[in-house]
Each structure stands twice: as C-alpha cells, then as structure tokens.
Write a protein that holds these residues in place. Structure first.
Motif, PDB file in Angstrom:
ATOM      1  N   GLY A  98       0.839  -1.095   0.053  1.00  0.00           N
ATOM      2  CA  GLY A  98       0.103   0.243   0.057  1.00  0.00           C
ATOM      3  C   GLY A  98       0.676   1.230   0.067  1.00  0.00           C
ATOM      4  O   GLY A  98       0.627   2.150  -0.722  1.00  0.00           O
ATOM      5  N   ALA A  99       2.070   1.346   1.010  1.00  0.00           N
ATOM      6  CA  ALA A  99       2.868   2.291   1.037  1.00  0.00           C
ATOM      7  C   ALA A  99       3.514   2.816  -0.445  1.00  0.00           C
ATOM      8  O   ALA A  99       3.698   3.830  -0.870  1.00  0.00           O
ATOM      9  CB  ALA A  99       3.916   2.387   2.177  1.00  0.00           C
ATOM     10  N   GLY A 100       3.962   1.503  -1.151  1.00  0.00           N
ATOM     11  CA  GLY A 100       4.477   1.865  -2.446  1.00  0.00           C
ATOM     12  C   GLY A 100       3.771   2.309  -3.310  1.00  0.00           C
ATOM     13  O   GLY A 100       4.017   3.271  -4.129  1.00  0.00           O
ATOM     14  N   ILE A 101       2.481   1.954  -3.609  1.00  0.00           N
ATOM     15  CA  ILE A 101       1.465   2.330  -4.544  1.00  0.00           C
ATOM     16  C   ILE A 101       1.269   4.012  -4.266  1.00  0.00           C
ATOM     17  O   ILE A 101       1.050   4.780  -4.861  1.00  0.00           O
ATOM     18  CB  ILE A 101       0.237   1.642  -4.846  1.00  0.00           C
ATOM     19  N   ALA A 102       0.891   4.025  -2.982  1.00  0.00           N
ATOM     20  CA  ALA A 102       0.758   5.592  -2.380  1.00  0.00           C
ATOM     21  C   ALA A 102       1.839   6.431  -2.831  1.00  0.00           C
ATOM     22  O   ALA A 102       1.739   7.730  -3.192  1.00  0.00           O
ATOM     23  CB  ALA A 102       0.474   5.654  -1.064  1.00  0.00           C
ATOM     24  N   ASP A 103       3.120   5.942  -2.924  1.00  0.00           N
ATOM     25  CA  ASP A 103       4.202   7.009  -3.107  1.00  0.00           C
ATOM     26  C   ASP A 103       4.476   6.972  -4.471  1.00  0.00           C
ATOM     27  O   ASP A 103       4.560   8.194  -4.855  1.00  0.00           O
ATOM     28  CB  ASP A 103       5.547   6.045  -2.631  1.00  0.00           C
ATOM     29  N   ASP A 104       3.902   6.000  -5.378  1.00  0.00           N
ATOM     30  CA  ASP A 104       3.927   6.362  -6.500  1.00  0.00           C
ATOM     31  C   ASP A 104       2.922   7.144  -7.323  1.00  0.00           C
ATOM     32  O   ASP A 104       2.883   7.989  -7.956  1.00  0.00           O
ATOM     33  CB  ASP A 104       3.677   4.999  -7.520  1.00  0.00           C
ATOM     34  N   MET A 105       1.983   7.098  -6.459  1.00  0.00           N
ATOM     35  CA  MET A 105       0.687   8.217  -6.951  1.00  0.00           C
ATOM     36  C   MET A 105       1.380   9.596  -6.184  1.00  0.00           C
ATOM     37  O   MET A 105       1.123  10.302  -7.169  1.00  0.00           O
ATOM     38  CB  MET A 105      -0.543   7.675  -5.982  1.00  0.00           C
ATOM     39  N   HIS A 106       1.854   9.638  -5.277  1.00  0.00           N
ATOM     40  CA  HIS A 106       2.181  11.148  -4.833  1.00  0.00           C
ATOM     41  C   HIS A 106       3.235  11.404  -5.616  1.00  0.00           C
ATOM     42  O   HIS A 106       3.225  12.867  -5.881  1.00  0.00           O
ATOM     43  CB  HIS A 106       2.902  10.705  -3.223  1.00  0.00           C
ATOM     44  N   LYS A 107       4.206  10.778  -6.331  1.00  0.00           N
ATOM     45  CA  LYS A 107       5.006  11.240  -7.327  1.00  0.00           C
ATOM     46  C   LYS A 107       4.702  11.534  -8.502  1.00  0.00           C
ATOM     47  O   LYS A 107       5.596  11.750  -9.482  1.00  0.00           O
ATOM     48  CB  LYS A 107       6.379  10.394  -7.077  1.00  0.00           C
ATOM     49  N   GLY A 108       3.550  10.979  -8.698  1.00  0.00           N
ATOM     50  CA  GLY A 108       3.127  11.131 -10.064  1.00  0.00           C
ATOM     51  C   GLY A 108       3.318  10.210 -11.302  1.00  0.00           C
ATOM     52  O   GLY A 108       3.140  10.039 -12.459  1.00  0.00           O
ATOM     53  N   LEU A 109       4.047   9.100 -10.762  1.00  0.00           N
ATOM     54  CA  LEU A 109       4.523   8.094 -11.701  1.00  0.00           C
ATOM     55  C   LEU A 109       3.347   7.356 -12.231  1.00  0.00           C
ATOM     56  O   LEU A 109       3.357   6.704 -13.311  1.00  0.00           O
ATOM     57  CB  LEU A 109       5.401   6.939 -10.844  1.00  0.00           C
ATOM     58  N   VAL A 110       2.160   7.198 -11.562  1.00  0.00           N
ATOM     59  CA  VAL A 110       0.859   6.603 -11.953  1.00  0.00           C
ATOM     60  C   VAL A 110       0.411   7.065 -13.006  1.00  0.00           C
ATOM     61  O   VAL A 110       0.222   6.526 -14.041  1.00  0.00           O
ATOM     62  CB  VAL A 110      -0.069   6.168 -10.898  1.00  0.00           C
ATOM     63  N   ASP A 111       0.432   8.555 -12.965  1.00  0.00           N
ATOM     64  CA  ASP A 111      -0.080   9.286 -14.118  1.00  0.00           C
ATOM     65  C   ASP A 111       0.724   9.027 -15.526  1.00  0.00           C
ATOM     66  O   ASP A 111       0.298   9.026 -16.561  1.00  0.00           O
ATOM     67  CB  ASP A 111      -0.330  10.718 -13.709  1.00  0.00           C
ATOM     68  N   ARG A 112       2.101   8.993 -15.152  1.00  0.00           N
ATOM     69  CA  ARG A 112       2.871   8.591 -16.479  1.00  0.00           C
ATOM     70  C   ARG A 112       2.432   7.437 -16.994  1.00  0.00           C
ATOM     71  O   ARG A 112       2.378   7.265 -18.031  1.00  0.00           O
ATOM     72  CB  ARG A 112       4.357   8.814 -15.839  1.00  0.00           C
ATOM     73  N   PHE A 113       2.402   6.207 -15.903  1.00  0.00           N
ATOM     74  CA  PHE A 113       2.125   4.984 -16.732  1.00  0.00           C
ATOM     75  C   PHE A 113       0.640   5.133 -17.342  1.00  0.00           C
ATOM     76  O   PHE A 113       0.622   4.389 -18.341  1.00  0.00           O
ATOM     77  CB  PHE A 113       2.181   3.873 -15.520  1.00  0.00           C
ATOM     78  N   ARG A 114      -0.238   5.952 -16.918  1.00  0.00           N
ATOM     79  CA  ARG A 114      -1.458   5.878 -17.376  1.00  0.00           C
ATOM     80  C   ARG A 114      -1.399   6.426 -18.941  1.00  0.00           C
ATOM     81  O   ARG A 114      -2.316   6.256 -19.756  1.00  0.00           O
ATOM     82  CB  ARG A 114      -2.545   6.727 -16.564  1.00  0.00           C
ATOM     83  N   SER A 115      -0.336   7.306 -19.056  1.00  0.00           N
ATOM     84  CA  SER A 115      -0.154   8.119 -20.276  1.00  0.00           C
ATOM     85  C   SER A 115       0.281   6.969 -21.438  1.00  0.00           C
ATOM     86  O   SER A 115       0.208   7.320 -22.833  1.00  0.00           O
ATOM     87  CB  SER A 115       0.707   9.325 -20.321  1.00  0.00           C
ATOM     88  N   LEU A 116       0.913   5.833 -21.184  1.00  0.00           N
ATOM     89  CA  LEU A 116       1.474   4.978 -22.074  1.00  0.00           C
ATOM     90  C   LEU A 116       0.292   3.949 -22.176  1.00  0.00           C
ATOM     91  O   LEU A 116      -0.934   3.537 -21.825  1.00  0.00           O
ATOM     92  CB  LEU A 116       2.322   3.974 -21.213  1.00  0.00           C
TER      93      LEU A 116
END
Length: 283
Positions: A98-116
């Motif tokens: 949970g903490a790892g996914i929240a960290d990715d969300m906080h840093k904007g990495l998930v949004d970058r993945f979503r653009s792929l």
C-alpha cells in the motif's frame, strides 16, 4: 490547423493484445519495482528483521507459559507457533504494498504510466507481483531461522511446499487489500498506518498464537472463520505441527479448502475494487 489540434488532444493509445499484453505489461512493472527494491536494501533488511524478532520473542518469552495439547513444553509451542508467524509475515507485507503504490501516486508516476499504451491493471498487478517476490525471500530466511529454533516438518517436503504455496497465495490476496488502501489515501505514511491498523485484529483474533478455544466464547467463531486462521490451520496440517483443539467450524474441519477459497475470493473482490479505484483516481 484543426486536424493538428485534434491530433494533439487525442488520448494516449490503449494497449491491445488482451490477456497476453496485460501479462507482459505486468511483468515489466514487476521488474521495475524489483530493481527499485534492490536499490533500497534497507527496505528488504527491515522486512527480514521484523519476523525474526517475532520468532525470538514469542518462542523464548512466551513459549514456556503457553499450553498446547495439554503441555507447556516450549519446543511444542515453537512448532505450534511457526505456522502463525509465517502467515503473519506474508500478510504484514500488505502495508508495504500500500505504501509503495501511495508513493507512486504521490510522485506522479502512476499518471505517467497511465499515459502509456498499457493494460490498466498492469501497474497494480506488477506491484503486487514484485511484493510477492520479496515475500518469497523473506520466507526463505524465516524458514532457516525457524529450523534453528527447533521447528520441524513431519509430513514430507511436498506437503510443506503446499503449505508455503497457501501462505504466498494468502499474502498475494492481502496485497490487493493493501493496493486498494494505497490508492485511497494521499500519502505513503497514511497507507502504512492504514495497512497495519486492520491487520492486528485479523492476526491476533485467530489461532496463530493461541488456541482459539482459550478465547472468550463470542470471539471463538470469529477466530475460527477468520481467513487468516484457515491458512494457519492448513499449514499446521501440512507441516504436521501441533494444531488447535477440534472445532465444529467448517474452515477448521477443512482448512486447506477454506484457505484456498478465502484467498481466491479476496483476490477476486479486492483486485476488482483496486483496478476500479485506479481508473477513477487517475482520470
């Protein structure tokens, strides 16, 4: 001019290929998370220290005062205990997921993945698979420690491997609960707290550390029907370790099947909820 504008405003292309593409994308994300884990070795180290501390504390601090099968022999309790410690270890990895996914969300990495052009569930599946690999490493080290303190298997290697398979399946199932929590909070700190606060009652209101028959009458059915208890009892059966007193509850009478059913149901429910949450929070 308008054609250019429409082209620039078009959403990122979606991945094709169905299940095969989803599997490949998930493995790519899992590899990315594993590489990141190796670059932060203290995370792995602390993950190894905690279960070892539980083994030592429960074995040598409480071992002489616990009654299992009518005896207070510390060696009997250590064999009774280890299935519970194994199960606790795989489920506590939930907080890290949970903490790892929240960290990715906080840093904007998930949004970058979503653009792929990749499968939507791949980010979460890859993360949970990477956590599963780390859990395998932790379980390997913990097994060595358990053997050193006197734990033994008595039903042969194939059944023991089956028990470890059930443990890893439970840990993977619970990691999806952690993924949902990580997507539902704003910071990694909140995800860590949220990932642990519900695990303590789940692990302690169970047969992991004491026989459920020793609990208050209203707690016994809760402990017997706890998915965590089913896996612990299944592992004791497959390891050939001392078990809890017979119970009429179906999960305690058929612990292997109960463990499998609980884990599959948890994965099906919480993976669906997590992927749905992932799509909504990244829009």
């Amino acid at each position: 001019m308008s054609a250019r504008t429409e082209t620039a405003a078009a959403p990122a292309p979606r991945a094709g290929g169905g299940i095969g593409q989803a599997v490949r994308d998930s493995l790519v994300i899992a590899r990315r998370n594993l590489i990141r884990m190796t670059r932060i070795p203290e995370v792995i180290l602390f993950g190894l220290i905690q279960p070892i501390m539980f083994v030592v504390l429960f074995s040598y601090v409480f071992g002489g005062s616990m009654t299992v099968g009518g005896t207070t022999d510390p060696s009997v309790y250590r064999n009774f205990l280890m299935a519970g410690i194994f199960a606790q270890t795989v489920t506590f990895a939930t907080a890290g997921a949970g903490a790892g996914i929240a960290d990715d969300m906080h840093k904007g990495l998930v949004d970058r993945f979503r653009s792929l052009p990749m499968a939507r569930g791949a980010v979460l599946t890859g993360r949970t698979l990477a956590d599963l690999v780390q859990t395998v490493l932790t379980m390997f080290v913990l097994t060595i420690v358990a053997l050193l303190v006197g734990w033994r298997i008595h039903e042969g290697v194939p059944k023991a491997l089956g028990a470890f398979g059930l443990l890893l399946l439970l840990g993977y199932a619970f990691s999806w609960i952690g993924a949902l929590i990580g997507l539902s909070v704003r910071t990694p700190e909140a995800a860590t707290s949220g990932g642990l606060i519900w695990l303590f009652p789940v692990t302690f209101i169970s047969n992991a550390f004491v026989d459920s028959s020793m609990m208050a009458s209203w707690l016994q059915p809760i402990a017997d029907w706890n998915p965590f208890s089913a896996t612990v009892q299944a592992c004791r059966v497959l390891f050939g370790n001392p078990g809890v007193s017979p119970s009429d509850a179906w999960p305690m009478q058929h612990p292997v099947w109960a463990s499998l059913i609980w884990s599959v149901v948890i994965i099906a429910v919480f993976r669906t909820l997590a992927v749905r949450k992932y799509r909504s929070v990244t829009v």
